[in-house]
Scaffold this motif. Structure first.
Motif, PDB file in Angstrom:
ATOM      1  N   ASN A   1       0.829  -1.208   0.000  1.00  0.00           N
ATOM      2  CA  ASN A   1       0.000   0.000   0.000  1.00  0.00           C
ATOM      3  C   ASN A   1       0.863   1.259   0.000  1.00  0.00           C
ATOM      4  OD1 ASN A   1      -2.180  -1.710   0.085  1.00  0.00           O
ATOM      5  ND2 ASN A   1      -2.539  -1.466   2.266  1.00  0.00           N
ATOM      6  N   ILE A   2       1.996   1.198   0.670  1.00  0.00           N
ATOM      7  CA  ILE A   2       2.926   2.334   0.659  1.00  0.00           C
ATOM      8  C   ILE A   2       3.430   2.557  -0.761  1.00  0.00           C
ATOM      9  CG2 ILE A   2       5.193   3.139   1.453  1.00  0.00           C
ATOM     10  CD1 ILE A   2       4.643   1.643   4.102  1.00  0.00           C
ATOM     11  N   LEU A   3       3.816   1.454  -1.429  1.00  0.00           N
ATOM     12  CA  LEU A   3       4.315   1.562  -2.807  1.00  0.00           C
ATOM     13  C   LEU A   3       3.236   2.118  -3.735  1.00  0.00           C
ATOM     14  CD1 LEU A   3       6.626   1.069  -4.776  1.00  0.00           C
ATOM     15  CD2 LEU A   3       5.758  -1.255  -5.099  1.00  0.00           C
TER      16      LEU A   3
ATOM     17  N   GLU B   1       5.922   9.164 -12.161  1.00  0.00           N
ATOM     18  CA  GLU B   1       7.222   8.799 -12.734  1.00  0.00           C
ATOM     19  C   GLU B   1       8.111   8.040 -11.749  1.00  0.00           C
ATOM     20  OE1 GLU B   1       8.935  12.384 -14.271  1.00  0.00           O
ATOM     21  OE2 GLU B   1       7.151  12.861 -15.433  1.00  0.00           O
ATOM     22  N   SER B   2       7.581   7.700 -10.617  1.00  0.00           N
ATOM     23  CA  SER B   2       8.350   6.999  -9.590  1.00  0.00           C
ATOM     24  C   SER B   2       8.773   5.615 -10.083  1.00  0.00           C
ATOM     25  CB  SER B   2       7.503   6.843  -8.326  1.00  0.00           C
ATOM     26  OG  SER B   2       8.176   6.040  -7.392  1.00  0.00           O
ATOM     27  N   VAL B   3      10.020   5.271  -9.820  1.00  0.00           N
ATOM     28  CA  VAL B   3      10.542   3.941 -10.178  1.00  0.00           C
ATOM     29  C   VAL B   3      10.881   3.152  -8.908  1.00  0.00           C
ATOM     30  CG1 VAL B   3      11.383   4.579 -12.473  1.00  0.00           C
ATOM     31  CG2 VAL B   3      12.850   4.936 -10.472  1.00  0.00           C
ATOM     32  N   THR B   4      10.262   3.534  -7.813  1.00  0.00           N
ATOM     33  CA  THR B   4      10.496   2.865  -6.535  1.00  0.00           C
ATOM     34  C   THR B   4      10.044   1.410  -6.627  1.00  0.00           C
ATOM     35  OG1 THR B   4      10.075   4.949  -5.401  1.00  0.00           O
ATOM     36  CG2 THR B   4       9.993   2.945  -4.059  1.00  0.00           C
ATOM     37  N   LEU B   5      10.844   0.514  -6.051  1.00  0.00           N
ATOM     38  CA  LEU B   5      10.536  -0.912  -6.019  1.00  0.00           C
ATOM     39  C   LEU B   5      10.120  -1.319  -4.610  1.00  0.00           C
ATOM     40  CD1 LEU B   5      13.629  -2.156  -8.052  1.00  0.00           C
ATOM     41  CD2 LEU B   5      11.313  -1.764  -8.905  1.00  0.00           C
TER      42      LEU B   5
ATOM     43  N   LYS C   1      11.260  -3.618  -2.811  1.00  0.00           N
ATOM     44  CA  LYS C   1      12.463  -3.872  -2.001  1.00  0.00           C
ATOM     45  C   LYS C   1      12.915  -2.576  -1.325  1.00  0.00           C
ATOM     46  CE  LYS C   1      16.212  -6.251  -0.856  1.00  0.00           C
ATOM     47  NZ  LYS C   1      16.204  -6.992   0.365  1.00  0.00           N
ATOM     48  N   GLN C   2      12.837  -1.458  -2.034  1.00  0.00           N
ATOM     49  CA  GLN C   2      13.226  -0.170  -1.461  1.00  0.00           C
ATOM     50  C   GLN C   2      12.284   0.229  -0.325  1.00  0.00           C
ATOM     51  OE1 GLN C   2      13.125   1.561  -5.418  1.00  0.00           O
ATOM     52  NE2 GLN C   2      15.239   2.287  -5.125  1.00  0.00           N
ATOM     53  N   VAL C   3      11.009  -0.091  -0.473  1.00  0.00           N
ATOM     54  CA  VAL C   3      10.034   0.208   0.594  1.00  0.00           C
ATOM     55  C   VAL C   3      10.387  -0.604   1.836  1.00  0.00           C
ATOM     56  CG1 VAL C   3       7.611   0.064   1.294  1.00  0.00           C
ATOM     57  CG2 VAL C   3       8.210   0.828  -1.025  1.00  0.00           C
ATOM     58  N   TYR C   4      10.674  -1.900   1.643  1.00  0.00           N
ATOM     59  CA  TYR C   4      11.050  -2.748   2.787  1.00  0.00           C
ATOM     60  C   TYR C   4      12.326  -2.234   3.449  1.00  0.00           C
ATOM     61  CZ  TYR C   4       7.563  -6.407   2.161  1.00  0.00           C
ATOM     62  OH  TYR C   4       6.386  -7.120   2.112  1.00  0.00           O
ATOM     63  N   ASN C   5      13.307  -1.842   2.656  1.00  0.00           N
ATOM     64  CA  ASN C   5      14.559  -1.323   3.216  1.00  0.00           C
ATOM     65  C   ASN C   5      14.326  -0.034   4.006  1.00  0.00           C
ATOM     66  OD1 ASN C   5      15.978  -3.442   2.094  1.00  0.00           O
ATOM     67  ND2 ASN C   5      16.711  -2.281   0.335  1.00  0.00           N
ATOM     68  N   ALA C   6      13.482   0.856   3.473  1.00  0.00           N
ATOM     69  CA  ALA C   6      13.184   2.113   4.172  1.00  0.00           C
ATOM     70  C   ALA C   6      12.448   1.830   5.481  1.00  0.00           C
ATOM     71  CB  ALA C   6      12.353   3.024   3.275  1.00  0.00           C
ATOM     72  N   ARG C   7      11.543   0.866   5.471  1.00  0.00           N
ATOM     73  CA  ARG C   7      10.819   0.497   6.697  1.00  0.00           C
ATOM     74  C   ARG C   7      11.781  -0.057   7.747  1.00  0.00           C
ATOM     75  NH1 ARG C   7       5.302  -1.377   6.814  1.00  0.00           N
ATOM     76  NH2 ARG C   7       6.115  -3.285   7.744  1.00  0.00           N
TER      77      ARG C   7
END
Length: 197
Positions: free
Chosen positions: A10-12, A21-25, A27-33
């Motif tokens: 849901n964050i992604l 235009e976001s290319v966030t993955l 994995k990046q959300v999990y790392n930030a959390r």
């Protein structure tokens, strides 16, 4: 959003809706959390942080260390509202463990109650070093300590076919009926809903 208990997917989704235009993955959300959670702990270990949070929420908790007092072996905790619910609806309890759900691969033992309207509520959780009689005796002794009266003893306890737990329930709560969960025994007993001991 993590603080609000939003799920990573849901964050992604929210990030992509805000910026097309976001290319966030994921994995990046999990790392930030993970980084955020570590920042919340500051310099405390995970266990120290857990105990801090239990104290902040005024939860009842008990710990047990090994004989040298160097390693925590078992941790039992319950929220005050859960204890109130237990003393209001102590009749039917369900006890079971989950495995490999934490970094330390310790079994997480959960005690759940059932209200008179057939709703369930969580009573207590315990991280155990092993699923042995010794660990279960300690855990159930802590549980019995939550009861405000000897008249409030549970009438029925539902468990799986864990032999150590079965023995301990018979020792610690001898006047309580012990029932096996159908889900755990259905391979052996077809057509039965519950098997009484």
């Amino acid at each position: 959003m993590t603080k609000s208990l939003a799920k990573p997917r849901n964050i992604l989704t929210d990030l992509k809706e805000r910026n097309k235009e976001s290319v966030t993955l994921i994995k990046q959300v999990y790392n930030a959390r993970t980084r955020w959670c570590k920042g919340q702990r500051e310099d405390k270990t995970e266990l120290q942080y857990l105990i801090t949070r239990l104290e902040e929420n005024q939860s009842v908790y008990f710990t047990r260390a090994n004989s040298e007092e160097t390693t925590l072996e078992d941790l039992f905790f319950a929220h005050p509202k859960s204890i109130d619910m237990l003393n209001t609806f102590p009749t039917v309890l369900v006890m079971d463990s989950t495995y490999k759900t934490n970094t330390y691969r310790m079994p997480l033992f959960q005690i759940v109650g059932v209200t008179s309207t057939k709703l369930t509520y969580s009573i207590a959780l315990a991280f155990l070093s092993f699923e042995r009689e010794n660990n279960f005796i300690w855990t159930l002794a802590m549980f019995v300590g939550l009861l405000t009266s000897k008249n409030n003893m549970p009438k029925v306890i539902v468990t799986d076919r864990d032999l150590a737990l079965m023995k301990v329930v018979a020792k610690v709560l001898p006047k309580t009926d012990h029932v096996f969960c159908y889900f755990h025994i259905r391979k052996n007993v077809k057509g039965a809903f519950l098997l009484w001991e």
